[in-house]
Design a protein around this motif. Structure first.
Motif, PDB file in Angstrom:
ATOM      1  N   GLY A   1       0.821  -1.216   0.000  1.00  0.00           N
ATOM      2  CA  GLY A   1       0.000   0.000   0.000  1.00  0.00           C
ATOM      3  C   GLY A   1       0.848   1.255   0.000  1.00  0.00           C
ATOM      4  N   SER A   2       0.482   2.232   0.831  1.00  0.00           N
ATOM      5  CA  SER A   2       1.129   3.550   0.776  1.00  0.00           C
ATOM      6  C   SER A   2       2.590   3.521   1.233  1.00  0.00           C
ATOM      7  CB  SER A   2       0.345   4.556   1.619  1.00  0.00           C
ATOM      8  OG  SER A   2       0.346   4.119   2.960  1.00  0.00           O
ATOM      9  N   MET A   3       3.028   2.432   1.870  1.00  0.00           N
ATOM     10  CA  MET A   3       4.442   2.340   2.274  1.00  0.00           C
ATOM     11  C   MET A   3       5.355   2.444   1.049  1.00  0.00           C
ATOM     12  SD  MET A   3       6.368  -0.603   4.471  1.00  0.00           S
ATOM     13  CE  MET A   3       5.253  -0.654   5.843  1.00  0.00           C
ATOM     14  N   ALA A   4       4.850   1.986  -0.092  1.00  0.00           N
ATOM     15  CA  ALA A   4       5.650   2.032  -1.323  1.00  0.00           C
ATOM     16  C   ALA A   4       5.894   3.475  -1.771  1.00  0.00           C
ATOM     17  CB  ALA A   4       4.960   1.243  -2.432  1.00  0.00           C
ATOM     18  N   ASP A   5       4.998   4.395  -1.417  1.00  0.00           N
ATOM     19  CA  ASP A   5       5.174   5.794  -1.822  1.00  0.00           C
ATOM     20  C   ASP A   5       6.338   6.436  -1.073  1.00  0.00           C
ATOM     21  OD1 ASP A   5       2.856   5.335  -3.214  1.00  0.00           O
ATOM     22  OD2 ASP A   5       1.565   6.219  -1.672  1.00  0.00           O
ATOM     23  N   GLU A   6       6.601   5.941   0.146  1.00  0.00           N
ATOM     24  CA  GLU A   6       7.621   6.579   1.005  1.00  0.00           C
ATOM     25  C   GLU A   6       8.986   5.926   0.900  1.00  0.00           C
ATOM     26  OE1 GLU A   6       6.094   6.216   5.006  1.00  0.00           O
ATOM     27  OE2 GLU A   6       4.083   6.400   4.159  1.00  0.00           O
ATOM     28  N   ALA A   7       9.031   4.649   0.469  1.00  0.00           N
ATOM     29  CA  ALA A   7      10.271   3.869   0.567  1.00  0.00           C
ATOM     30  C   ALA A   7      11.394   4.434  -0.297  1.00  0.00           C
ATOM     31  CB  ALA A   7       9.978   2.429   0.158  1.00  0.00           C
ATOM     32  N   LYS A   8      12.611   4.474   0.308  1.00  0.00           N
ATOM     33  CA  LYS A   8      13.775   5.013  -0.405  1.00  0.00           C
ATOM     34  C   LYS A   8      14.892   3.965  -0.440  1.00  0.00           C
ATOM     35  CE  LYS A   8      14.418   8.555   2.263  1.00  0.00           C
ATOM     36  NZ  LYS A   8      14.986   9.695   2.897  1.00  0.00           N
ATOM     37  N   PRO A   9      15.781   4.025  -1.434  1.00  0.00           N
ATOM     38  CA  PRO A   9      16.876   3.048  -1.495  1.00  0.00           C
ATOM     39  C   PRO A   9      17.780   3.128  -0.266  1.00  0.00           C
ATOM     40  CG  PRO A   9      17.142   4.761  -3.185  1.00  0.00           C
ATOM     41  CD  PRO A   9      15.803   4.966  -2.567  1.00  0.00           C
ATOM     42  N   GLY A  10      18.110   1.955   0.290  1.00  0.00           N
ATOM     43  CA  GLY A  10      18.962   1.904   1.488  1.00  0.00           C
ATOM     44  C   GLY A  10      18.149   1.804   2.766  1.00  0.00           C
ATOM     45  N   GLN A  11      16.838   2.022   2.668  1.00  0.00           N
ATOM     46  CA  GLN A  11      15.983   1.811   3.849  1.00  0.00           C
ATOM     47  C   GLN A  11      15.661   0.319   3.956  1.00  0.00           C
ATOM     48  OE1 GLN A  11      12.713   4.729   3.063  1.00  0.00           O
ATOM     49  NE2 GLN A  11      13.305   5.504   5.066  1.00  0.00           N
ATOM     50  N   PHE A  12      15.078  -0.073   5.083  1.00  0.00           N
ATOM     51  CA  PHE A  12      14.743  -1.491   5.252  1.00  0.00           C
ATOM     52  C   PHE A  12      13.352  -1.625   5.860  1.00  0.00           C
ATOM     53  CE2 PHE A  12      16.770  -0.119   9.187  1.00  0.00           C
ATOM     54  CZ  PHE A  12      16.095  -0.775  10.196  1.00  0.00           C
ATOM     55  N   ILE A  13      12.836  -2.847   5.835  1.00  0.00           N
ATOM     56  CA  ILE A  13      11.589  -3.133   6.546  1.00  0.00           C
ATOM     57  C   ILE A  13      11.899  -4.207   7.595  1.00  0.00           C
ATOM     58  CG2 ILE A  13      10.037  -2.513   4.657  1.00  0.00           C
ATOM     59  CD1 ILE A  13       9.684  -5.520   4.059  1.00  0.00           C
ATOM     60  N   SER A  14      11.126  -4.227   8.663  1.00  0.00           N
ATOM     61  CA  SER A  14      11.238  -5.297   9.643  1.00  0.00           C
ATOM     62  C   SER A  14      10.093  -6.258   9.384  1.00  0.00           C
ATOM     63  CB  SER A  14      11.121  -4.726  11.056  1.00  0.00           C
ATOM     64  OG  SER A  14      12.373  -4.250  11.474  1.00  0.00           O
ATOM     65  N   ILE A  15      10.424  -7.535   9.215  1.00  0.00           N
ATOM     66  CA  ILE A  15       9.388  -8.540   8.943  1.00  0.00           C
ATOM     67  C   ILE A  15       9.185  -9.382  10.202  1.00  0.00           C
ATOM     68  CG2 ILE A  15       8.616 -10.390   7.414  1.00  0.00           C
ATOM     69  CD1 ILE A  15      10.500  -9.420   5.279  1.00  0.00           C
ATOM     70  N   TYR A  16       7.940  -9.500  10.620  1.00  0.00           N
ATOM     71  CA  TYR A  16       7.608 -10.247  11.836  1.00  0.00           C
ATOM     72  C   TYR A  16       7.305 -11.704  11.501  1.00  0.00           C
ATOM     73  CZ  TYR A  16       7.303  -5.822  14.314  1.00  0.00           C
ATOM     74  OH  TYR A  16       7.611  -4.615  14.880  1.00  0.00           O
ATOM     75  N   SER A  17       7.640 -12.573  12.456  1.00  0.00           N
ATOM     76  CA  SER A  17       7.321 -13.990  12.313  1.00  0.00           C
ATOM     77  C   SER A  17       5.845 -14.194  12.671  1.00  0.00           C
ATOM     78  CB  SER A  17       8.210 -14.776  13.269  1.00  0.00           C
ATOM     79  OG  SER A  17       7.765 -16.090  13.354  1.00  0.00           O
ATOM     80  N   ASN A  18       5.231 -15.171  12.046  1.00  0.00           N
ATOM     81  CA  ASN A  18       3.863 -15.528  12.445  1.00  0.00           C
ATOM     82  C   ASN A  18       3.885 -16.483  13.626  1.00  0.00           C
ATOM     83  OD1 ASN A  18       2.340 -13.967  10.637  1.00  0.00           O
ATOM     84  ND2 ASN A  18       2.758 -15.413   8.978  1.00  0.00           N
ATOM     85  N   ASP A  19       5.111 -16.903  14.041  1.00  0.00           N
ATOM     86  CA  ASP A  19       5.278 -17.798  15.189  1.00  0.00           C
ATOM     87  C   ASP A  19       5.537 -16.931  16.425  1.00  0.00           C
ATOM     88  OD1 ASP A  19       6.356 -19.370  17.187  1.00  0.00           O
ATOM     89  OD2 ASP A  19       7.457 -20.675  15.804  1.00  0.00           O
TER      90      ASP A  19
END
Ligand SMILES: Cc1cc2nc3c(=O)[nH]c(=O)nc-3n(C[C@H](O)[C@H](O)[C@H](O)COP(=O)(O)OP(=O)(O)OC[C@H]3O[C@@H](n4cnc5c(N)ncnc54)[C@H](O)[C@@H]3O)c2cc1C
Ligand code: FES
Length: 256
Positions: free
Chosen positions: A28-46
């Motif tokens: 969604g809108s996160m794609a509008d803000e994302a810049k090269p060199g930034q990262f996302i934190s991915i959560y486990s479903n466990d």
């Protein structure tokens, strides 16, 4: 804009090389803000794995509001992500960190090794200037080199010599006498040390991304500090929080 935790859908996942996966997420809108060199934190479903895993933004598709990550399976978290199929739901937070500062003039030299290569793709796409890209792998399990070729001349180095120059990225740089007006780099610490030394020998501005271990990912726990030249305004010591102040730093700013 501040980062938020959201639930997103996996669009597509595929294996790129032995243990290396590429996953597109509809964010969604996160794609509008994302810049090269930034990262996302991915959560486990466990729920037994509380801490999210930081993964660099490899590519952004603003039209389809999606983010691509490319990661290597090293432990339980990344193993779980590699099993996610199209349509699966996963919690992420982002975009996090500062990202690279883009220079529009001169020639850029992008240098990356192993799992430091993914952030180079969105960077190469975003940089308006001329680019030379040097990527290093252990062996013939090469990934993302074909994507990178769309944005500049790519030189490959492999430790076992199976593809390109035998040796490190620095061996390829010296063999082909490569240079530039600014260096952007990401990869293992020994490689970053060598890149920092090369940049200072040639007097080239150098931005490096540190992919150290993290916990909270948002600047609250100090699990990710590195030693810095200047005193940090937040902690008042010679430390920088990689997740918040970085992960990208001017190479001269930090001790490796
Ligand atoms: C800003 C940032 C960006 C990153 N981008 C990417 C990326 O684009 N692609 C990618 O594959 N990985 C990336 N990483 C590394 C990734 O976060 C770890 O590999 C991941 O968290 C491991 O989780 P796990 O549960 O699979 O393994 P764990 O069980 O947590 O750890 C398994 C093994 O991996 C080691 N490890 C864990 N984290 C790291 C790390 N950060 N660096 C080196 N070794 C580590 C552990 O010491 C252990 O030996 C990035 C890290 C940071 C901080
Ligand atoms: S991971 Fe908690 S402050 Fe950086």
């Amino acid at each position: 804009m501040s980062a938020k935790k959201i639930t997103v859908t996996v669009n597509y996942q595929k294996k790129l090389a032995d243990g290396v996966y590429s996953m597109w997420l509809a964010v969604g809108s996160m794609a509008d803000e994302a810049k090269p060199g930034q990262f996302i934190s991915i959560y486990s479903n466990d729920s037994s794995r509380l801490l999210p895993r930081p993964i660099s933004i490899c590519e952004v598709d603003k039209e389809f509001r999606s983010i691509r990550v490319v990661y290597r399976v090293v432990g339980e978290g990344t193993k779980e992500f590699s099993k996610l199929k199209a349509g699966a739901r996963v919690d992420i937070m982002g975009p996090l960190g500062n990202g690279y500062t883009l220079k529009s003039e001169g020639r850029a030299l992008l240098i990356a090794g192993g799992i430091g290569i993914p952030p180079m793709l969105e960077l190469a796409k975003s940089l308006p200037c001329e680019k030379t890209i040097v990527v290093g792998y252990r062996d013939a399990e090469v990934f993302l080199a074909d994507d990178l070729e769309n944005y500049g001349q790519v030189y490959i180095a492999t430790e076992d010599g199976s593809v390109g120059t035998k040796g490190t990225v620095l061996d390829a740089i010296r063999k082909f006498d490569l240079g530039g007006d600014v260096i952007y780099s990401c990869g293992p610490t020994p490689m970053l040390k060598a890149v920092k030394a090369f940049a200072s020998e040639k007097n080239i501005e150098c931005q490096i991304s540190l992919e150290e271990k993290m916990a909270c990912g948002i600047g609250a726990c100090l699990a990710c500090v590195c030693k810095s030249k200047d005193v940090d305004h937040h902690t008042h010591v010679h430390n920088k929080r990689i997740c918040k102040d970085g992960p990208v730093f001017n190479a001269q700013e930090v001790e490796l």
